[in-house]
Design a protein around this motif. Structure first.
Motif, PDB file in Angstrom:
ATOM      1  N   GLY A  23       0.790  -1.232   0.000  1.00 39.40           N
ATOM      2  CA  GLY A  23       0.000   0.000   0.000  1.00 39.40           C
ATOM      3  C   GLY A  23       0.823   1.284   0.000  1.00 39.40           C
ATOM      4  N   PRO A  24       1.690   1.487   0.984  1.00 40.10           N
ATOM      5  CA  PRO A  24       2.468   2.730   1.015  1.00 40.10           C
ATOM      6  C   PRO A  24       3.409   2.885  -0.180  1.00 40.10           C
ATOM      7  CG  PRO A  24       2.456   1.708   3.177  1.00 40.10           C
ATOM      8  CD  PRO A  24       1.835   0.721   2.231  1.00 40.10           C
ATOM      9  N   VAL A  25       3.935   1.770  -0.688  1.00 36.30           N
ATOM     10  CA  VAL A  25       4.828   1.854  -1.859  1.00 36.30           C
ATOM     11  C   VAL A  25       4.045   2.348  -3.072  1.00 36.30           C
ATOM     12  CG1 VAL A  25       6.218   0.494  -3.482  1.00 36.30           C
ATOM     13  CG2 VAL A  25       6.441   0.106  -1.027  1.00 36.30           C
ATOM     14  N   VAL A  26       2.866   1.781  -3.296  1.00 32.54           N
ATOM     15  CA  VAL A  26       2.027   2.217  -4.415  1.00 32.54           C
ATOM     16  C   VAL A  26       1.637   3.679  -4.232  1.00 32.54           C
ATOM     17  CG1 VAL A  26      -0.236   1.904  -5.506  1.00 32.54           C
ATOM     18  CG2 VAL A  26       1.156  -0.083  -4.970  1.00 32.54           C
ATOM     19  N   LEU A  27       1.208   4.032  -3.026  1.00 32.89           N
ATOM     20  CA  LEU A  27       0.793   5.395  -2.743  1.00 32.89           C
ATOM     21  C   LEU A  27       1.927   6.382  -3.019  1.00 32.89           C
ATOM     22  CD1 LEU A  27      -1.538   6.620  -0.082  1.00 32.89           C
ATOM     23  CD2 LEU A  27       0.657   7.719  -0.151  1.00 32.89           C
TER      24      LEU A  27
END
Length: 180
Positions: A23-27
């Motif tokens: 999640g945070p990587v994509v965001l």
């Protein structure tokens, strides 16, 4: 059996960690790319403009490479057709032309007049004014939507796994970390 299942909370916690890793990587990735592209768009908005003319239209056909053999045999062809204009414009008596990097579903018309923004330091570097201005916002929206959703799911699954483990007595008190 109504009690907590230790294997289930461990697998839920593993799933939570996966969502929290993705999640945070994509965001961050999509939002960063979107912001960089938006900064470039704002910088390009100060470039001078001139009139250009569509001199050709390039048809781009893309095929869905993820179709199964069964879909191919049934004739389910998932192709998309887009059109990219080839534009000619003149700056200080010198003609330049480019093929748009962005192709659309709209078919451009040869002879159609368009507004071209060009780099004053490199007049051969031009693009159709306003054509791709939505791309940065799309990437930012996708980053927040997908990355934020994955992150929220990860936190929710992690919280659920910790509560389940605490009821079963296999959590380290106060740490929020579940031990197998």
């Amino acid at each position: 059996m109504n009690g907590p299942t230790p294997g289930r909370s461990n697998s839920t916690l593993t799933l939570a960690r996966i969502f929290l890793a993705i999640g945070p990587v994509v965001l961050v990735t999509l939002v960063t790319i979107g912001v960089v592209l938006q900064v470039r768009t704002v910088q390009k908005s100060s470039w001078p403009t001139t009139q250009g003319e569509v001199i050709d239209v390039v048809k781009r056909v893309s095929h869905d490479s993820h179709r199964s053999d069964r879909e191919r045999r049934r004739g389910r062809d998932r192709t998309s057709v887009t059109y990219a204009p080839v534009v000619r414009y003149t700056v200080n008596g010198t003609e330049h032309e480019f093929t748009s990097k962005i192709s659309t579903g709209d078919k451009w018309t040869v002879g159609q007049q368009v507004t071209v923004r060009y780099d004053p330091e490199d007049p051969a570097s031009g693009e159709i004014d306003g054509l791709g201005d939505w791309v940065p916002w799309l990437l930012i929206g996708l980053g927040v939507g997908i990355g934020g959703t994955f992150t929220a799911i990860g936190f929710g699954l992690g919280r659920s796994a910790r509560k389940r483990a605490q009821r079963g007595g296999n959590a380290e008190p106060g740490s929020g970390v579940v031990t197998p």
